[in-house]
Design a protein around this motif. Structure first.
Motif, mmCIF file in Angstrom:
data_model
loop_
_atom_site.group_PDB
_atom_site.id
_atom_site.type_symbol
_atom_site.label_atom_id
_atom_site.label_comp_id
_atom_site.label_asym_id
_atom_site.label_seq_id
_atom_site.Cartn_x
_atom_site.Cartn_y
_atom_site.Cartn_z
ATOM 1 N N MET A 57 3.021 6.200 4.764
ATOM 2 C CA MET A 57 4.237 5.735 5.434
ATOM 3 C C MET A 57 5.194 5.101 4.421
ATOM 4 O O MET A 57 6.403 5.359 4.441
ATOM 5 N N LEU A 58 4.661 4.292 3.523
ATOM 6 C CA LEU A 58 5.494 3.660 2.507
ATOM 7 C C LEU A 58 6.108 4.688 1.560
ATOM 8 O O LEU A 58 7.277 4.584 1.182
ATOM 9 N N GLU A 59 5.321 5.702 1.180
ATOM 10 C CA GLU A 59 5.833 6.752 0.286
ATOM 11 C C GLU A 59 6.966 7.537 0.943
ATOM 12 O O GLU A 59 7.969 7.854 0.287
ATOM 13 N N VAL A 60 6.825 7.840 2.219
ATOM 14 C CA VAL A 60 7.882 8.576 2.923
ATOM 15 C C VAL A 60 9.145 7.725 3.014
ATOM 16 O O VAL A 60 10.252 8.209 2.792
ATOM 17 N N SER A 61 8.985 6.443 3.317
ATOM 18 C CA SER A 61 10.132 5.550 3.391
ATOM 19 C C SER A 61 10.837 5.467 2.038
ATOM 20 O O SER A 61 12.071 5.543 1.952
#
Length: 127
Positions: A57-61
């Motif tokens: 989720m953090l990587e996509v954000s």
């Protein structure tokens, strides 16, 4: 009393990918008709992928917020006028954003979470 709205696209009858495909097609038809052109409006078809972890989720954000920088459209993510990144950096809120979904992955008070997210976005990515 404050109203909170969460924009989510859901369908009980169709998967999100079909709903997005429909939206993309309708917009492309509108755009082409308005501009009297034909052909593809979007480079690639919509696809979806389940994000199964905190790190994912953090990587996509981070990818979303750095995309205009990587495309050499701006020098800093907060400079891109259509980005939500600047809301992640300040206490201002936007009625369509639920920033806690991302910021709550970090520990600390609100300012500390924002600082840690900014540090995370600025860190080198593993390609």
């Amino acid at each position: 009393m404050t109203n909170h709205f969460h924009l989510q696209i859901r369908s009980k009858d169709q998967p999100v990918s079909k709903v997005m495909s429909f939206i993309n097609k309708r917009y492309a038809d509108y755009y082409n008709t308005k501009n009297r052109i034909t052909g593809h409006v979007f480079e690639k078809r919509y696809y979806d992928k389940l994000i199964a972890s905190k790190q994912g989720m953090l990587e996509v954000s981070r990818y979303i917020h750095l995309n205009p920088v990587d495309a050499n459209m701006v020098m800093h993510p907060q400079s891109y006028p259509w980005s939500s990144y600047r809301y992640y950096m300040h206490t201002s809120r936007h009625h369509l954003l639920t920033m806690a979904i991302i910021l709550d992955y970090f520990s600390g008070d609100a300012w500390e979470k924002r600082r840690k997210y900014q540090e995370f976005v600025g860190r080198e990515r593993v390609e």
